[in-house]
Design a protein around this motif. Structure first.
Motif, PDB file in Angstrom:
ATOM      1  N   ASN A 109       0.817  -1.186  -0.203  1.00 40.34           N
ATOM      2  CA  ASN A 109       0.147   0.016   0.032  1.00 40.34           C
ATOM      3  C   ASN A 109       0.700   1.153  -0.031  1.00 40.34           C
ATOM      4  N   MET A 136      -0.233  -5.777   9.117  1.00 42.75           N
ATOM      5  CA  MET A 136      -1.042  -6.964   9.580  1.00 42.75           C
ATOM      6  C   MET A 136      -1.434  -7.661   8.403  1.00 42.75           C
ATOM      7  N   MET A 159      -7.623  -3.120  -2.727  1.00 45.15           N
ATOM      8  CA  MET A 159      -8.362  -2.026  -2.257  1.00 45.15           C
ATOM      9  C   MET A 159      -8.232  -1.054  -3.402  1.00 45.15           C
ATOM     10  N   THR A 160      -9.075  -0.072  -3.456  1.00 43.09           N
ATOM     11  CA  THR A 160      -9.007   0.917  -4.595  1.00 43.09           C
ATOM     12  C   THR A 160      -7.706   1.710  -4.669  1.00 43.09           C
ATOM     13  N   MET A 206      -4.746   0.692  -3.996  1.00 40.89           N
ATOM     14  CA  MET A 206      -3.621  -0.184  -4.451  1.00 40.89           C
ATOM     15  C   MET A 206      -3.870  -0.727  -5.723  1.00 40.89           C
ATOM     16  N   GLU A 248     -18.367 -11.624  -2.460  1.00 36.87           N
ATOM     17  CA  GLU A 248     -17.604 -12.564  -1.622  1.00 36.87           C
ATOM     18  C   GLU A 248     -17.336 -13.842  -2.199  1.00 36.87           C
ATOM     19  N   ALA A 249     -15.996 -14.392  -2.275  1.00 36.21           N
ATOM     20  CA  ALA A 249     -15.617 -15.421  -3.078  1.00 36.21           C
ATOM     21  C   ALA A 249     -15.456 -16.611  -2.353  1.00 36.21           C
ATOM     22  N   ASP A 250     -16.174 -16.548  -1.158  1.00 30.41           N
ATOM     23  CA  ASP A 250     -15.898 -18.001  -0.241  1.00 30.41           C
ATOM     24  C   ASP A 250     -16.605 -19.140  -0.938  1.00 30.41           C
ATOM     25  N   THR A 299     -18.101   1.681   1.331  1.00 27.25           N
ATOM     26  CA  THR A 299     -18.520   0.650   0.348  1.00 27.25           C
ATOM     27  C   THR A 299     -19.141  -0.745   1.184  1.00 27.25           C
ATOM     28  N   PHE A 352     -21.289  -3.569  -0.584  1.00 21.18           N
ATOM     29  CA  PHE A 352     -20.476  -5.028  -0.883  1.00 21.18           C
ATOM     30  C   PHE A 352     -20.984  -6.190  -0.027  1.00 21.18           C
ATOM     31  N   PHE A 353     -21.002  -6.171   1.219  1.00 22.37           N
ATOM     32  CA  PHE A 353     -21.293  -7.024   2.061  1.00 22.37           C
ATOM     33  C   PHE A 353     -23.000  -7.058   2.326  1.00 22.37           C
ATOM     34  N   ASP A 361     -16.889  -4.744  10.387  1.00 17.69           N
ATOM     35  CA  ASP A 361     -17.067  -3.418  10.292  1.00 17.69           C
ATOM     36  C   ASP A 361     -17.874  -2.748  11.556  1.00 17.69           C
ATOM     37  N   GLN A 371     -13.481  -2.560  15.401  1.00 18.78           N
ATOM     38  CA  GLN A 371     -14.223  -1.364  15.240  1.00 18.78           C
ATOM     39  C   GLN A 371     -15.539  -1.247  15.697  1.00 18.78           C
TER      40      GLN A 371
HETATM   41  C1  B12 Z   1      -8.903  -4.647   7.959  1.00 19.88           C
HETATM   42  C2  B12 Z   1      -9.306  -3.578   6.951  1.00 19.88           C
HETATM   43  C3  B12 Z   1      -8.155  -2.609   6.976  1.00 19.88           C
HETATM   44  C4  B12 Z   1      -6.922  -2.742   7.524  1.00 19.88           C
HETATM   45  C5  B12 Z   1      -5.827  -3.237   6.474  1.00 19.88           C
HETATM   46  C6  B12 Z   1      -6.008  -4.259   5.714  1.00 19.88           C
HETATM   47  C7  B12 Z   1      -5.576  -5.687   6.204  1.00 19.88           C
HETATM   48  N1  B12 Z   1      -4.454  -5.711   6.615  1.00 19.88           N
HETATM   49  O1  B12 Z   1      -6.457  -6.568   6.646  1.00 19.88           O
HETATM   50  C8  B12 Z   1      -6.641  -1.200   8.103  1.00 19.88           C
HETATM   51  C9  B12 Z   1      -7.133  -0.992   9.073  1.00 19.88           C
HETATM   52  C10 B12 Z   1      -5.287  -0.893   8.060  1.00 19.88           C
HETATM   53  C11 B12 Z   1      -7.273  -0.710   6.826  1.00 19.88           C
HETATM   54  C12 B12 Z   1      -7.072   0.616   6.245  1.00 19.88           C
HETATM   55  C13 B12 Z   1      -7.682   1.133   5.275  1.00 19.88           C
HETATM   56  N2  B12 Z   1      -8.684   0.543   4.735  1.00 19.88           N
HETATM   57 CO1  B12 Z   1      -9.735  -0.854   5.102  1.00 19.88          CO
HETATM   58  N3  B12 Z   1     -10.630  -2.276   5.638  1.00 19.88           N
HETATM   59  C14 B12 Z   1     -10.411  -3.313   6.420  1.00 19.88           C
HETATM   60  C15 B12 Z   1     -11.750  -4.082   6.435  1.00 19.88           C
HETATM   61  C16 B12 Z   1     -12.589  -3.751   7.751  1.00 19.88           C
HETATM   62  C17 B12 Z   1     -11.758  -5.770   6.467  1.00 19.88           C
HETATM   63  C18 B12 Z   1     -10.993  -6.245   5.393  1.00 19.88           C
HETATM   64  C19 B12 Z   1     -11.077  -7.661   5.510  1.00 19.88           C
HETATM   65  O2  B12 Z   1     -10.262  -8.696   5.842  1.00 19.88           O
HETATM   66  N4  B12 Z   1     -12.343  -8.223   5.278  1.00 19.88           N
HETATM   67  C20 B12 Z   1     -13.039  -9.606   5.259  1.00 19.88           C
HETATM   68  C21 B12 Z   1     -12.467 -10.254   4.154  1.00 19.88           C
HETATM   69  C22 B12 Z   1     -13.088 -11.729   4.266  1.00 19.88           C
HETATM   70  O3  B12 Z   1     -13.243  -9.534   3.021  1.00 19.88           O
HETATM   71  P1  B12 Z   1     -12.438  -9.159   1.644  1.00 19.88           P
HETATM   72  O4  B12 Z   1     -11.102  -8.572   1.997  1.00 19.88           O
HETATM   73  O5  B12 Z   1     -13.374  -8.019   1.021  1.00 19.88           O
HETATM   74  O6  B12 Z   1     -12.271 -10.346   1.029  1.00 19.88           O
HETATM   75  C23 B12 Z   1     -13.393 -11.155   0.115  1.00 19.88           C
HETATM   76  C24 B12 Z   1     -13.894 -10.639  -1.169  1.00 19.88           C
HETATM   77  O7  B12 Z   1     -13.677  -9.278  -1.354  1.00 19.88           O
HETATM   78  C25 B12 Z   1     -13.094 -11.515  -2.236  1.00 19.88           C
HETATM   79  N5  B12 Z   1     -11.638 -11.119  -2.483  1.00 19.88           N
HETATM   80  C26 B12 Z   1     -11.006 -10.359  -1.923  1.00 19.88           C
HETATM   81  N6  B12 Z   1      -9.615 -10.457  -2.500  1.00 19.88           N
HETATM   82  C27 B12 Z   1      -9.680 -11.429  -3.342  1.00 19.88           C
HETATM   83  C28 B12 Z   1      -8.696 -11.866  -4.332  1.00 19.88           C
HETATM   84  C29 B12 Z   1      -9.127 -12.927  -5.083  1.00 19.88           C
HETATM   85  C30 B12 Z   1      -7.845 -13.421  -5.993  1.00 19.88           C
HETATM   86  C31 B12 Z   1     -10.374 -13.333  -4.936  1.00 19.88           C
HETATM   87  C32 B12 Z   1     -10.588 -14.455  -5.834  1.00 19.88           C
HETATM   88  C33 B12 Z   1     -11.467 -12.895  -4.131  1.00 19.88           C
HETATM   89  C34 B12 Z   1     -10.839 -11.798  -3.405  1.00 19.88           C
HETATM   90  O8  B12 Z   1     -12.953 -12.873  -1.401  1.00 19.88           O
HETATM   91  C35 B12 Z   1     -12.789 -12.495   0.095  1.00 19.88           C
HETATM   92  C36 B12 Z   1     -13.858 -13.598   0.744  1.00 19.88           C
HETATM   93  O9  B12 Z   1     -15.155 -13.390   0.475  1.00 19.88           O
HETATM   94  C37 B12 Z   1     -12.489  -3.629   5.303  1.00 19.88           C
HETATM   95  C38 B12 Z   1     -13.803  -3.729   5.419  1.00 19.88           C
HETATM   96  C39 B12 Z   1     -14.510  -5.206   5.231  1.00 19.88           C
HETATM   97  N7  B12 Z   1     -15.455  -5.505   5.931  1.00 19.88           N
HETATM   98  O10 B12 Z   1     -14.117  -5.766   4.185  1.00 19.88           O
HETATM   99  C40 B12 Z   1     -12.016  -2.140   5.086  1.00 19.88           C
HETATM  100  C41 B12 Z   1     -11.849  -1.548   3.630  1.00 19.88           C
HETATM  101  C42 B12 Z   1     -11.309  -3.004   2.874  1.00 19.88           C
HETATM  102  N8  B12 Z   1     -10.908  -0.593   3.743  1.00 19.88           N
HETATM  103  C43 B12 Z   1     -10.939   0.210   3.101  1.00 19.88           C
HETATM  104  C44 B12 Z   1     -10.445   1.625   3.005  1.00 19.88           C
HETATM  105  C45 B12 Z   1     -10.934   2.772   2.320  1.00 19.88           C
HETATM  106  C46 B12 Z   1      -9.158   1.687   3.785  1.00 19.88           C
HETATM  107  C47 B12 Z   1      -8.613   3.097   3.752  1.00 19.88           C
HETATM  108  C48 B12 Z   1      -7.890   3.524   2.263  1.00 19.88           C
HETATM  109  C49 B12 Z   1      -9.015   3.989   4.915  1.00 19.88           C
HETATM  110  C50 B12 Z   1      -8.364   5.262   4.923  1.00 19.88           C
HETATM  111  N9  B12 Z   1      -8.915   6.164   4.319  1.00 19.88           N
HETATM  112  O11 B12 Z   1      -7.187   5.257   5.508  1.00 19.88           O
HETATM  113  C51 B12 Z   1      -7.141   2.484   4.740  1.00 19.88           C
HETATM  114  C52 B12 Z   1      -5.979   2.034   3.803  1.00 19.88           C
HETATM  115  C53 B12 Z   1      -5.070   1.342   4.392  1.00 19.88           C
HETATM  116  C54 B12 Z   1      -3.762   1.010   3.567  1.00 19.88           C
HETATM  117  N10 B12 Z   1      -2.757   1.981   3.667  1.00 19.88           N
HETATM  118  O12 B12 Z   1      -3.628   0.125   2.912  1.00 19.88           O
HETATM  119  C55 B12 Z   1     -12.274   0.113   2.198  1.00 19.88           C
HETATM  120  C56 B12 Z   1     -12.038  -0.103   0.826  1.00 19.88           C
HETATM  121  C57 B12 Z   1     -12.714   0.191  -0.303  1.00 19.88           C
HETATM  122  C58 B12 Z   1     -12.370   0.226  -1.677  1.00 19.88           C
HETATM  123  N11 B12 Z   1     -13.166   0.226  -2.657  1.00 19.88           N
HETATM  124  O13 B12 Z   1     -11.008   0.122  -1.667  1.00 19.88           O
HETATM  125  C59 B12 Z   1     -13.003  -1.062   2.979  1.00 19.88           C
HETATM  126  C60 B12 Z   1     -14.049  -1.926   1.909  1.00 19.88           C
HETATM  127  C61 B12 Z   1     -14.051  -0.577   4.101  1.00 19.88           C
HETATM  128  C62 B12 Z   1     -14.763   0.609   3.527  1.00 19.88           C
HETATM  129  N12 B12 Z   1     -14.931   1.756   4.361  1.00 19.88           N
HETATM  130  O14 B12 Z   1     -15.214   0.941   2.459  1.00 19.88           O
HETATM  131  N13 B12 Z   1      -8.444  -1.174   6.452  1.00 19.88           N
END
Ligand code: B12
Ligand code: SF4
Length: 515
Positions: free
Chosen positions: A10, A17, A67-68, A70, A119-121, A210, A214-215, A252, A280
């Motif tokens: 990023n 983490m 995320m957007t 990156m 969600e891709a589970d 989002t 999304f969820f 969330d 959170q």
């Molecule tokens: C934890 C988290 C963080 C962590 C860092 C990420 C980490 N190391 O985990 C921290 C707290 C640092 C963080 C920071 C930020 N975050 Co954040 N974060 C999250 C959060 C709460 C959980 C992510 C997660 O693990 N979700 C659970 C998993 C299971 O879901 P998932 O990642 O979406 O994956 C599923 C699908 O998307 C899919 N999938 C995902 N990737 C892939 C890849 C492949 C190949 C496939 C097939 C499927 C797949 O399959 C998964 C299972 O279903 C999400 C919200 C959310 N509930 O997801 C926001 C979220 C990802 N964050 C967001 C944002 C905007 C940020 C920040 C930019 C906020 C800011 N203004 O500073 C910063 C940027 C951080 C940085 N510098 O990178 C946005 C992203 C939106 C977008 N379009 O990009 C989200 C969605 C929240 C929101 N408010 O909208 N974040």
């Protein structure tokens, strides 16, 4: 088939983490395939590096999530992998909303062979089998047999084998310090922050977020038992390694259903599965004293609160009127009384913000118990109601801001100040809240707390400072340490005096020496 799951860096934090999606998909991969994980924040790779890696490791499929912010890097890496002749599937929040962009259907280049929507589970196993047969489809959507969208249930959550997964790349303890830190207290040879989800979904629908889109607004939970077992696994691993583990509950809104959260926390306590954790939780849900008691008793140390603004008009504008700035102080006191502190997140550049918003916010922050304030700018993420509103009113200045990502830069014009003024506000807030003076005051405010605790707060503050002022290179570190020399000296002196006064340092009685 060998599969690589890759998350691009990023550009700010290092291996703070790991991303949960990688471990989750790894656990959901059908038998007979091998999955390798690379997090760019822990193992930086460039385009040539990933192309070399997939060739050398004979990778058959690369899965990229981003995320957007990156996504531009993710596309470049995907292009390099595809140029090396390896298939790419992309997933995550950005490509779910912008699948045409990833697939080159909007006039631009194609970056991915396939996109996993939402969600891709449940779609992941099919993606893997299709890729293994060389028959990837363009899109994979989570739908039921009738074609209706289906959100996966979390009741049958896979066991992530945290006890055996290679977590080497996510150790936050510097290698050189590992041997002696292992011997400290219960052991600090490793320190990892691990993401754990207990539920998905948030019904609040804040305009810039989002998550509701999304969820979905229906919330799904894992069973208490599955969460407790996961914590026990993590705890056992930390103990075995003479290290420490902290958990980030990435839900969330961890307390979105207060009754269920209380029951989970009670079960964690009953099973002795307490680990230090952060989650959170929105401020309105922290009115419940019993919930806060259980948070503290179950290991809760930090609560991330999306305060966003101290101005009710701003909050109403972004559909977050449930946040009541008038109760922020009470909520933070309630937490602090139990030694739980808050990461308070603010957004500047909202429509009712004017010059001076940073100082007005800091005036309030300074009256609260010491926490970790963070400041960002209102960002129109694709497909959010905010994006649509700004687009419709012609206010987007960089409609495709993700194509050239710039940290802390606005992509639209705020109503009551200029873009440059908004940037200056965010800079002012970070500089003031993380000045050496502010850090010193935060440590002093905890004078009645044990030394270890105050050192923790100080280190957390230094780390958070790095979000806006990235600590790249030795010079930056030396400068920061010199600036904070006063506080470091004070903490070191107190540490020495405490050690000097402790019985542990007294020479052992003669009888025990050679017997
Ligand atoms: C934890 C988290 C963080 C962590 C860092 C990420 C980490 N190391 O985990 C921290 C707290 C640092 C963080 C920071 C930020 N975050 Co954040 N974060 C999250 C959060 C709460 C959980 C992510 C997660 O693990 N979700 C659970 C998993 C299971 O879901 P998932 O990642 O979406 O994956 C599923 C699908 O998307 C899919 N999938 C995902 N990737 C892939 C890849 C492949 C190949 C496939 C097939 C499927 C797949 O399959 C998964 C299972 O279903 C999400 C919200 C959310 N509930 O997801 C926001 C979220 C990802 N964050 C967001 C944002 C905007 C940020 C920040 C930019 C906020 C800011 N203004 O500073 C910063 C940027 C951080 C940085 N510098 O990178 C946005 C992203 C939106 C977008 N379009 O990009 C989200 C969605 C929240 C929101 N408010 O909208 N974040
Ligand atoms: S409460 Fe948090 S997760 Fe829910 S919609 Fe608002 S910002 Fe998003």
């Amino acid at each position: 088939m060998r599969i690589l799951l890759y998350n691009p860096d990023n550009g700010v934090t290092r291996n703070f983490m790991p991303h949960l999606w990688m471990f989750l998909l790894q656990s959901l991969t059908p038998a007979g395939h091998e999955v390798l994980l690379i997090d760019g924040n822990a193992q930086p790779l460039d385009e040539a590096g990933i192309a070399r890696y997939v060739r050398e490791q004979k990778i058959g499929l690369v899965g990229i999530g981003a995320m957007t912010r990156m996504i531009a890097k993710a596309y470049r890496m995907a292009d390099a992998v595809r140029a090396a002749g390896v298939q790419v599937v992309m997933g995550g929040p950005h490509v779910t909303e912008m699948a045409d962009e990833a697939l080159g259907r909007n006039g631009g280049a194609r970056h991915a062979d396939a996109v996993a929507l939402g969600e891709a589970d449940e779609t992941w196993p099919r993606i893997v089998e299709d890729a293994a047969r060389g028959a990837l489809q363009d899109l994979y959507a989570p739908v039921d047999p009738s074609g209706k969208e289906r959100k996966p249930s979390l009741k049958q959550y896979p066991v992530i084998p945290w006890d055996s997964i290679d977590l080497h790349q996510f150790n936050l303890v510097p290698k050189a310090a590992t041997p002696w830190l292992k011997k400290l207290g219960e052991g600090w040879g490793t320190f990892r922050i691990i993401p754990v989800e207990s539920g998905r979904g948030c019904p609040y629908g804040c305009e810039f977020c989002t998550v509701t889109g999304f969820f979905g607004d229906s919330i799904r939970f894992r069973t208490n038992e599955s969460v407790v077992n996961e914590l026990l696994l993590l705890k056992a691993r930390a103990k075995k390694e003479l290290g420490q583990i902290a958990v980030f509950f990435i839900d969330d809104n961890f307390a979105i259903n207060v009754k269920r959260t209380k029951s989970l926390l009670r079960d964690i306590i009953a099973a002795g599965a307490q680990v230090n954790w952060v989650a959170q939780i929105s401020a309105n849900l922290l009115r419940d004293e019993e919930l806060v008691d259980l948070i503290a008793a179950s290991g809760g140390k930090w609560v991330f609160i999306g305060m966003e603004s101290i101005d009710p008009t701003n909050l109403k504008d972004v559909n977050k009127g449930f946040n009541k700035p008038g109760e922020y102080a009470t909520v933070l006191q309630r937490l602090a009384l139990r030694n739980v502190y808050a990461i308070t997140s603010f957004i500047f550049g909202m429509d009712n913000d004017t010059v001076g918003v940073a100082e007005r916010t800091l005036e309030q922050v300074r009256t609260w118990p010491p926490g970790l304030p963070i400041f960002g700018l209102l960002t129109p993420l694709p497909a959010t109601p905010l994006y649509k509103r700004l687009e419709a009113s012609g206010r987007l200045t960089r409609p495709k801001h993700w194509q050239e990502f710039v940290p802390f830069a606005m992509a639209h014009t705020p109503l009551k100040m200029s873009i440059d003024e908004a940037h200056a506000e965010v800079k002012y807030a970070w500089s003031e809240a993380y000045s050496a003076e502010a850090l010193g005051k935060a440590v002093d405010a905890l004078d009645d707390q044990p030394l270890g605790y105050r050192i923790n707060i100080f280190i957390a503050r230094l780390c958070f400072r790095g979000i806006y002022f990235p600590m790249m290179g030795r010079f930056a570190w030396m400068k920061m340490l010199a600036e904070n020399g006063g506080t470091i000296f004070k903490l070191a002196k107190q540490g020495f005096l405490a050690w000097y006064a402790s019985p542990a340092k007294a020479p052992a009685p003669a009888t025990s020496a050679g017997d």
